[in-house]
Enzyme design. Structure first.
Site, short mmCIF file in Angstrom:
data_model
loop_
_atom_site.label_atom_id
_atom_site.label_comp_id
_atom_site.label_asym_id
_atom_site.label_seq_id
_atom_site.Cartn_x
_atom_site.Cartn_y
_atom_site.Cartn_z
N TYR A 142 -0.05 6.16 -3.35
CA TYR A 142 0.38 6.07 -1.95
C TYR A 142 -0.72 6.51 -0.98
O TYR A 142 -0.61 6.33 0.22
CB TYR A 142 1.62 6.93 -1.69
CG TYR A 142 2.87 6.45 -2.41
CD1 TYR A 142 2.98 5.13 -2.83
CD2 TYR A 142 3.93 7.29 -2.64
CE1 TYR A 142 4.12 4.68 -3.49
CE2 TYR A 142 5.08 6.85 -3.30
CZ TYR A 142 5.16 5.55 -3.72
OH TYR A 142 6.28 5.10 -4.38
N LYS A 192 1.42 6.63 -17.72
CA LYS A 192 1.23 5.39 -18.48
C LYS A 192 -0.18 5.44 -19.08
O LYS A 192 -1.05 4.62 -18.74
CB LYS A 192 1.40 4.17 -17.56
CG LYS A 192 2.83 3.97 -17.07
CD LYS A 192 3.70 3.21 -18.05
CE LYS A 192 3.32 1.75 -18.13
NZ LYS A 192 4.12 1.04 -19.18
N ASP A 224 7.81 4.33 -18.39
CA ASP A 224 8.84 3.31 -18.53
C ASP A 224 9.87 3.72 -19.58
O ASP A 224 11.08 3.58 -19.38
CB ASP A 224 8.24 1.92 -18.85
CG ASP A 224 7.23 1.96 -20.00
OD1 ASP A 224 6.77 3.06 -20.36
OD2 ASP A 224 6.91 0.88 -20.53
N ASP A 248 8.65 9.15 -7.63
CA ASP A 248 9.49 8.58 -6.58
C ASP A 248 10.67 7.84 -7.23
O ASP A 248 11.84 8.02 -6.88
CB ASP A 248 8.62 7.60 -5.77
CG ASP A 248 9.26 7.21 -4.46
OD1 ASP A 248 10.37 7.70 -4.17
OD2 ASP A 248 8.66 6.41 -3.72
N ASP A 252 14.75 9.41 -8.09
CA ASP A 252 15.92 8.73 -7.52
C ASP A 252 16.88 8.31 -8.64
O ASP A 252 18.10 8.43 -8.51
CB ASP A 252 15.50 7.47 -6.75
CG ASP A 252 15.24 7.78 -5.28
OD1 ASP A 252 15.17 8.98 -4.94
OD2 ASP A 252 15.09 6.84 -4.49
#
Ligand code: NAD
Length: 367
Positions: A142, A192, A224, A248, A252
């Site tokens: 980001y 990852k 993942d 992020d 959630d």
């Protein structure tokens, strides 16, 4: 010695309503537990824009840097939707996070038994769930450069860059290990590393930091797979640490395991100050909820539980934090609920302030 200091920034919409209940609870701890705080209050978001033409006045920013903890309600609302990006309410929040350098975002996913039916997962998978996700908050994709939309040949290309320095990874990892030490001493790091160099570095640095925490059982998971495991068997986790982007999404996902937005607290922590306390801001995950503002329908629990996190992580009052969390749990177990937690088949919802009063009554009963 002076009392620890708290800056309250209620913000907009239901932020003001839920924070009124937190104020009652802060007063209770001063009166009944000899835990007095020096509390000041200021404006943020739309409320600050209305008065000062900016979503965060410089004086407020300076105060936030000085206090032991900031408690924030929520910012935003339709009234401010058409403002220029530079003065939108959310910019106030982002400025606080950036200038206080709050690099570790703590999002607990805790499922009170009384609310297990609200989860989209089977009750037995989530009942008693208590996990903590630590998301790196100030770096990664980001923020990395280069970024932008560029012309390349005869088409456009969108670019963002995942970039982490060793020190950025190290401080996030250290925050997570410290948390694990206060909990079940289990930490799972997610990246990852199979396809991303930043993930390889992430894993290497986490392993290096783990040498300072031999009691913590460290594991690694590709992010993942982590997402799958969170919905398959969430109770296998205690603390999870991950980068900004994966955090992020995963936080959630984990949060929704517990059912309602009105129940979710968060903390954002930075480096230790001179007095040893971390720079810190505590806030509910929800927004200003314009659809229910002014109707006494807001659930104050997320904001109250954010204050419980402040007791634990800023003020070293773990037992009192547990007392407050247990009080909220008892109120829910007694069937006292705000409208967002009512099942379709009935019951009468209590108002925001009645919910706060019920928590105070449960606190009194705990003495
Ligand atoms: P929201 O979280 O405000 O509301 C989403 C839904 O959940 C609404 O139906 C709302 O009524 C309900 N809800 C939220 N909190 C609740 C509570 N405590 N009790 C009962 N019900 C609750 O998200 P939104 O509607 O997407 O955004 C509204 C405004 O809030 C926007 O301006 C947005 O930018 C802002 N926002 C701010 C923050 C923040 O301050 N951290 C976070 C998210 C959104």
């Amino acid at each position: 010695m002076s009392n620890p200091s708290i800056l309250i920034l209620p913000g907009d919409g239901i932020g003001q309503e839920v924070m009124a209940e937190v104020r009652k609870i802060i007063t209770w701890f001063g009166d009944k537990r000899d835990l007095a705080f020096d509390v000041s209050e200021d404006l943020v978001g739309g409320a600050a824009y209305d008065k000062h033409g900016t979503p965060l006045h410089d004086d407020t920013m300076a105060k936030a840097q000085e206090v032991d903890a900031v408690l924030l309600g929520a910012v935003g609302g339709p009234k401010y939707d058409d403002l220029d990006f530079s003065v939108k309410p959310e910019r106030g929040l982002l400025r606080l996070r950036k200038e206080m350098d709050l690099f570790a975002n703590l999002r607990p996913a805790q499922c009170f038994d009384a609310l297990a039916d609200f989860s989209s997962l089977k009750k037995e998978l989530v009942s008693g769930l208590d996990i903590m996700i630590v998301r790196e908050l100030t770096s990664g994709v980001y923020f990395g450069e280069p970024r932008g939309i560029f012309e390349e040949g005869n088409e456009r290309v969108g670019v963002n860059t995942q970039r982490y320095t060793e020190s950025e990874i190290e401080r996030a990892a250290r925050a997570a290990f410290e948390l694990a030490m206060r909990r079940d001493k289990k930490l799972c790091s997610m990246e990852k590393a199979n396809v991303m160099e930043s993930g390889i570095l992430w894993r290497e640095v986490v392993i290096e930091v783990s040498k300072d925490y031999p009691e913590v059982e460290l594991s690694h998971m590709y992010a993942d797979n982590g997402a799958m495991q969170l919905v398959r068997a969430p109770k296998q986790f205690d603390v999870i640490v991950t980068d900004n982007l994966f955090g992020d999404i995963l936080s959630d996902c984990a949060a929704m395991l517990t059912g309602s937005l009105g129940m979710l607290p968060s903390a954002s922590l930075g480096a230790p100050m001179e007095n040893g306390r971390p720079k810190a801001m505590y806030e509910p995950v929800h927004g200003s909820a314009p659809d229910i503002t002014g109707q006494g329908k807001a659930n104050p629990s997320a904001c109250i539980l954010s204050f419980a996190m402040a007791l634990r992580y800023s003020f070293d009052q773990g037992d009192e934090a547990t007392r407050l969390e247990t009080a909220v749990e008892k109120v829910l177990a007694d069937g006292i609920r705000t409208a967002d937690l009512m099942q379709a088949d009935g019951g009468t919802a209590v108002s925001t302030s009645e919910m706060g009063d019920a928590v105070i009554a449960a606190l009194n009963a705990s003495l």
